[in-house]
Write a protein that holds these residues in place. Sequence first.
Motif, mmCIF file in Angstrom:
data_model
loop_
_atom_site.group_PDB
_atom_site.id
_atom_site.type_symbol
_atom_site.label_atom_id
_atom_site.label_comp_id
_atom_site.label_asym_id
_atom_site.label_seq_id
_atom_site.Cartn_x
_atom_site.Cartn_y
_atom_site.Cartn_z
ATOM 1 N N ALA A 238 47.973 -17.179 -80.613
ATOM 2 C CA ALA A 238 46.759 -16.895 -81.373
ATOM 3 C C ALA A 238 46.772 -15.450 -81.859
ATOM 4 C CB ALA A 238 45.523 -17.140 -80.511
ATOM 5 N N GLU A 239 46.343 -15.242 -83.092
ATOM 6 C CA GLU A 239 46.191 -13.898 -83.640
ATOM 7 C C GLU A 239 44.755 -13.758 -84.123
ATOM 8 O OE1 GLU A 239 49.786 -11.756 -85.260
ATOM 9 O OE2 GLU A 239 49.875 -13.678 -86.302
ATOM 10 N N TYR A 240 44.258 -12.543 -84.038
ATOM 11 C CA TYR A 240 42.867 -12.285 -84.356
ATOM 12 C C TYR A 240 42.751 -11.275 -85.481
ATOM 13 C CZ TYR A 240 42.324 -14.635 -79.933
ATOM 14 O OH TYR A 240 42.386 -15.559 -78.935
ATOM 15 N N LEU A 241 41.650 -11.385 -86.227
ATOM 16 C CA LEU A 241 41.333 -10.465 -87.312
ATOM 17 C C LEU A 241 40.003 -9.798 -87.008
ATOM 18 C CD1 LEU A 241 42.093 -12.800 -90.332
ATOM 19 C CD2 LEU A 241 43.446 -10.821 -89.626
ATOM 20 N N ASP A 242 39.810 -8.595 -87.542
ATOM 21 C CA ASP A 242 38.523 -7.931 -87.385
ATOM 22 C C ASP A 242 37.456 -8.580 -88.263
ATOM 23 O OD1 ASP A 242 39.463 -6.137 -85.491
ATOM 24 O OD2 ASP A 242 40.012 -4.644 -86.997
ATOM 25 N N LEU A 243 37.848 -8.990 -89.481
ATOM 26 C CA LEU A 243 36.883 -9.584 -90.401
ATOM 27 C C LEU A 243 37.619 -10.497 -91.372
ATOM 28 C CD1 LEU A 243 33.928 -9.585 -91.502
ATOM 29 C CD2 LEU A 243 34.598 -7.668 -92.957
ATOM 30 N N LEU A 244 37.048 -11.675 -91.626
ATOM 31 C CA LEU A 244 37.591 -12.603 -92.608
ATOM 32 C C LEU A 244 36.467 -12.969 -93.564
ATOM 33 C CD1 LEU A 244 39.984 -14.293 -93.598
ATOM 34 C CD2 LEU A 244 39.225 -16.117 -92.044
ATOM 35 N N CYS A 245 36.668 -12.662 -94.859
ATOM 36 C CA CYS A 245 35.666 -12.927 -95.894
ATOM 37 C C CYS A 245 36.130 -14.090 -96.765
ATOM 38 C CB CYS A 245 35.474 -11.690 -96.764
ATOM 39 S SG CYS A 245 34.987 -10.224 -95.847
ATOM 40 N N PHE A 246 35.207 -14.981 -97.075
ATOM 41 C CA PHE A 246 35.503 -16.133 -97.929
ATOM 42 C C PHE A 246 34.788 -15.974 -99.255
ATOM 43 C CE2 PHE A 246 36.079 -17.582 -93.633
ATOM 44 C CZ PHE A 246 37.216 -18.366 -93.697
ATOM 45 N N GLY A 247 35.481 -16.312 -100.340
ATOM 46 C CA GLY A 247 34.906 -16.243 -101.670
ATOM 47 C C GLY A 247 35.343 -17.442 -102.485
ATOM 48 N N PRO A 248 34.887 -17.552 -103.723
ATOM 49 C CA PRO A 248 35.211 -18.714 -104.548
ATOM 50 C C PRO A 248 36.699 -18.804 -104.909
ATOM 51 C CG PRO A 248 34.020 -17.069 -105.827
ATOM 52 C CD PRO A 248 34.000 -16.615 -104.403
ATOM 53 N N ASN A 249 37.414 -17.690 -104.867
ATOM 54 C CA ASN A 249 38.832 -17.697 -105.243
ATOM 55 C C ASN A 249 39.775 -17.595 -104.062
ATOM 56 O OD1 ASN A 249 38.241 -17.785 -108.024
ATOM 57 N ND2 ASN A 249 37.833 -15.594 -107.985
ATOM 58 N N GLY A 250 39.262 -17.554 -102.854
ATOM 59 C CA GLY A 250 40.131 -17.433 -101.688
ATOM 60 C C GLY A 250 39.455 -16.660 -100.582
ATOM 61 N N ARG A 251 40.278 -15.965 -99.813
ATOM 62 C CA ARG A 251 39.748 -15.232 -98.672
ATOM 63 C C ARG A 251 40.437 -13.872 -98.543
ATOM 64 N NH1 ARG A 251 42.551 -18.972 -93.947
ATOM 65 N NH2 ARG A 251 44.665 -18.534 -94.638
ATOM 66 N N THR A 252 39.745 -12.940 -97.896
ATOM 67 C CA THR A 252 40.270 -11.606 -97.654
ATOM 68 C C THR A 252 40.175 -11.311 -96.164
ATOM 69 O OG1 THR A 252 39.624 -10.809 -99.845
ATOM 70 C CG2 THR A 252 40.019 -9.137 -98.162
ATOM 71 N N ALA A 253 41.303 -10.956 -95.574
ATOM 72 C CA ALA A 253 41.376 -10.584 -94.164
ATOM 73 C C ALA A 253 41.344 -9.057 -94.076
ATOM 74 C CB ALA A 253 42.661 -11.120 -93.546
ATOM 75 N N ILE A 254 40.528 -8.521 -93.163
ATOM 76 C CA ILE A 254 40.380 -7.070 -93.058
ATOM 77 C C ILE A 254 40.609 -6.634 -91.615
ATOM 78 C CG2 ILE A 254 38.826 -5.111 -93.409
ATOM 79 C CD1 ILE A 254 37.374 -6.825 -95.524
ATOM 80 N N GLU A 255 41.389 -5.571 -91.459
ATOM 81 C CA GLU A 255 41.631 -4.933 -90.165
ATOM 82 C C GLU A 255 41.112 -3.506 -90.231
ATOM 83 O OE1 GLU A 255 42.810 -5.901 -87.206
ATOM 84 O OE2 GLU A 255 43.107 -7.969 -87.851
ATOM 85 N N PHE A 256 40.356 -3.088 -89.219
ATOM 86 C CA PHE A 256 39.777 -1.745 -89.152
ATOM 87 C C PHE A 256 40.389 -0.969 -87.982
ATOM 88 C CE2 PHE A 256 36.320 -4.483 -90.712
ATOM 89 C CZ PHE A 256 35.960 -3.823 -91.873
ATOM 90 N N LYS A 257 40.617 0.314 -88.193
ATOM 91 C CA LYS A 257 41.006 1.229 -87.118
ATOM 92 C C LYS A 257 40.159 2.486 -87.266
ATOM 93 C CE LYS A 257 44.419 -0.834 -84.973
ATOM 94 N NZ LYS A 257 43.855 -2.178 -84.946
ATOM 95 N N TYR A 258 39.707 3.012 -86.137
ATOM 96 C CA TYR A 258 38.922 4.240 -86.098
ATOM 97 C C TYR A 258 39.520 5.094 -84.996
ATOM 98 C CZ TYR A 258 34.826 7.271 -85.490
ATOM 99 O OH TYR A 258 33.990 8.345 -85.383
ATOM 100 N N PHE A 259 40.095 6.210 -85.363
ATOM 101 C CA PHE A 259 40.812 7.067 -84.422
ATOM 102 C C PHE A 259 40.258 8.482 -84.553
ATOM 103 C CE2 PHE A 259 44.255 9.735 -82.973
ATOM 104 C CZ PHE A 259 44.702 9.059 -81.847
ATOM 105 N N THR A 260 39.860 9.094 -83.433
ATOM 106 C CA THR A 260 39.197 10.385 -83.528
ATOM 107 C C THR A 260 39.911 11.498 -82.776
ATOM 108 O OG1 THR A 260 37.783 9.831 -81.641
ATOM 109 C CG2 THR A 260 36.902 9.393 -83.836
ATOM 110 N N ALA A 261 39.760 12.696 -83.318
ATOM 111 C CA ALA A 261 40.047 13.944 -82.621
ATOM 112 C C ALA A 261 38.695 14.437 -82.115
ATOM 113 C CB ALA A 261 40.674 14.960 -83.577
ATOM 114 N N GLY A 262 38.695 15.272 -81.086
ATOM 115 C CA GLY A 262 37.438 15.765 -80.542
ATOM 116 C C GLY A 262 36.613 16.499 -81.588
#
Length: 174
Positions: free
Chosen positions: A6-30
Amino acid sequence: MRQEKAEYLDLLCFGPNGRTAIEFKYFTAGWVGTDPGTDEEFRLRGHAATDLARRNFVFDLARLERFCRSGDTATNGLAILLTNDRTLWNAPPPTRTTRDQEFRLHDGRRLTGTLRWGHDGSHHLPNQRDLTGDYILRWRDYTDLSGSNGRFRWLGVPVNDLDAPAVLAADITG
């Protein structure tokens, strides 16, 4: 019969022409400061392991490529990284060799083909990734807040099904 992992996505959006898979990363310095728009105080911790931030972003790209090739629905993807750690968008000194050298994400960097983790022939194969796309990385400013590490930038990398025309990818070039 072999069962697929199994693989997971952060967000999957569906539209009339297909779908968009989105991956988010948030990385911080102090960073410690106040949001000038809301007066809300923040204390961000530094993650410190920038090599793993780079690796995980490349892993996201490879996962998005696999997802875009799967199924019979037109699919594209977008990998997004938001950070205030300048070592992610700045190129390293040319004389510095690190185990994550091929996973570097600095501005203007090109990611394509087989990316190997390690140096001096001691590759760590579980971290190797093969990218079928060709990605030129372009960082953009997000906000600039007061104090050390107050500059935030973001990187957005669109991923398309290489066998089909792009139908949903947002224009992130502006």
